[in-house]
Design a protein around this motif. Structure first.
Motif, mmCIF file in Angstrom:
data_model
loop_
_atom_site.group_PDB
_atom_site.id
_atom_site.type_symbol
_atom_site.label_atom_id
_atom_site.label_comp_id
_atom_site.label_asym_id
_atom_site.label_seq_id
_atom_site.Cartn_x
_atom_site.Cartn_y
_atom_site.Cartn_z
ATOM 1 N N ARG A 115 0.829 -1.202 0.000
ATOM 2 C CA ARG A 115 0.000 0.000 0.000
ATOM 3 C C ARG A 115 0.868 1.259 0.000
ATOM 4 O O ARG A 115 0.567 2.240 -0.673
ATOM 5 C CB ARG A 115 -0.899 -0.039 1.221
ATOM 6 C CG ARG A 115 -1.901 1.040 1.296
ATOM 7 C CD ARG A 115 -2.746 0.839 2.531
ATOM 8 N NE ARG A 115 -3.781 1.850 2.583
ATOM 9 C CZ ARG A 115 -4.842 1.756 3.324
ATOM 10 N NH1 ARG A 115 -5.021 0.698 4.080
ATOM 11 N NH2 ARG A 115 -5.721 2.726 3.332
ATOM 12 N N VAL A 122 -2.622 8.197 -3.710
ATOM 13 C CA VAL A 122 -3.658 8.614 -2.758
ATOM 14 C C VAL A 122 -3.484 10.096 -2.420
ATOM 15 O O VAL A 122 -4.448 10.858 -2.375
ATOM 16 C CB VAL A 122 -3.607 7.740 -1.488
ATOM 17 C CG1 VAL A 122 -4.567 8.238 -0.436
ATOM 18 C CG2 VAL A 122 -3.894 6.283 -1.838
ATOM 19 N N GLU A 167 -9.294 2.898 -1.160
ATOM 20 C CA GLU A 167 -9.091 4.221 -0.577
ATOM 21 C C GLU A 167 -9.397 5.331 -1.588
ATOM 22 O O GLU A 167 -10.045 6.317 -1.262
ATOM 23 C CB GLU A 167 -7.665 4.360 -0.057
ATOM 24 C CG GLU A 167 -7.463 5.546 0.836
ATOM 25 C CD GLU A 167 -6.144 5.500 1.585
ATOM 26 O OE1 GLU A 167 -5.743 6.563 2.087
ATOM 27 O OE2 GLU A 167 -5.512 4.430 1.655
ATOM 28 N N LYS A 170 -13.129 5.462 -2.054
ATOM 29 C CA LYS A 170 -13.747 6.093 -0.882
ATOM 30 C C LYS A 170 -13.651 7.616 -0.993
ATOM 31 O O LYS A 170 -14.625 8.334 -0.732
ATOM 32 C CB LYS A 170 -13.054 5.598 0.383
ATOM 33 C CG LYS A 170 -13.637 6.137 1.659
ATOM 34 C CD LYS A 170 -12.891 5.562 2.860
ATOM 35 C CE LYS A 170 -13.358 6.181 4.157
ATOM 36 N NZ LYS A 170 -12.591 5.662 5.302
#
Length: 189
Positions: A115, A122, A167, A170
């Motif tokens: 990640r 992100v 993520e 979201k």
């Protein structure tokens, strides 16, 4: 550069230059080139280093070009003992690098993909949302066109972990439909 590639291929075919494998079942790779960038690959031995340096010298003599050793780091596998790595670096007078860095925004030597490998994606998506004014823009179009394009470049070289995809999704949903504190509205565009 084409002449250098041919020279390397001759040495590989004669068995003098021993390439490396990127994976267990993969082919041996001796060199990679892109425009004026060149990556030479071989076993971490003095013999292989001599073969590589001799090949470069032959090319330089024929073409009139020179290798800038200060800008040409030598990178060895972490499995190579430190003493041997320093010795090889000293022999060829090329500085030893501990990290290959990035090329066109992608890390050249990638360990296990986690990640954290995609934290920049992100972060970029989050920055986009922070900079946009949700009420004055068509949120659905922004989410579809811009935030979905951010991870595409990295996805050409490796698979995104499911946690990163979740993520980003979201954040997209939160931007598209608003926070829970806000009253839910109809489709935002």
């Amino acid at each position: 550069m084409e002449r250098l590639s041919m020279l390397i291929e001759q040495k590989v075919q004669s068995g003098v230059w021993k390439g490396v494998k990127a994976s267990r079942g993969g082919p041996f790779i001796s060199h990679l080139k892109n425009a004026d960038d060149l990556l030479l690959l071989g076993k971490a031995t003095e013999t292989q280093l001599e073969v590589m340096m001799d090949s470069l010298q032959l090319f330089c003599d024929a073409s009139g070009q020179k290798v800038n050793k200060a800008k040409s780091p030598i990178f060895l596998s972490p499995n190579v003992p430190t003493a041997r790595a320093r010795q090889l670096s000293s022999t060829c007078q090329i500085p030893l690098a501990t990290d290959m860095g990035k090329y066109l925004g992608i890390k050249l030597v990638q360990g296990r993909v986690t990640r954290s490998s995609f934290a920049d994606i992100v972060e970029k998506v989050n920055k986009k949302f922070t900079g946009w004014k949700a009420k004055s823009l068509c949120r659905a179009t922004l989410v579809q066109s811009l935030t979905s394009a951010i991870p595409q470049y990295k996805m050409q070289t490796m698979a995104l972990p499911a946690a990163v995809c979740s993520e980003v999704d979201k954040m997209n949903r939160k931007f598209l439909w608003g926070d829970r504190a806000e009253q839910k509205k109809g489709l935002p565009c």
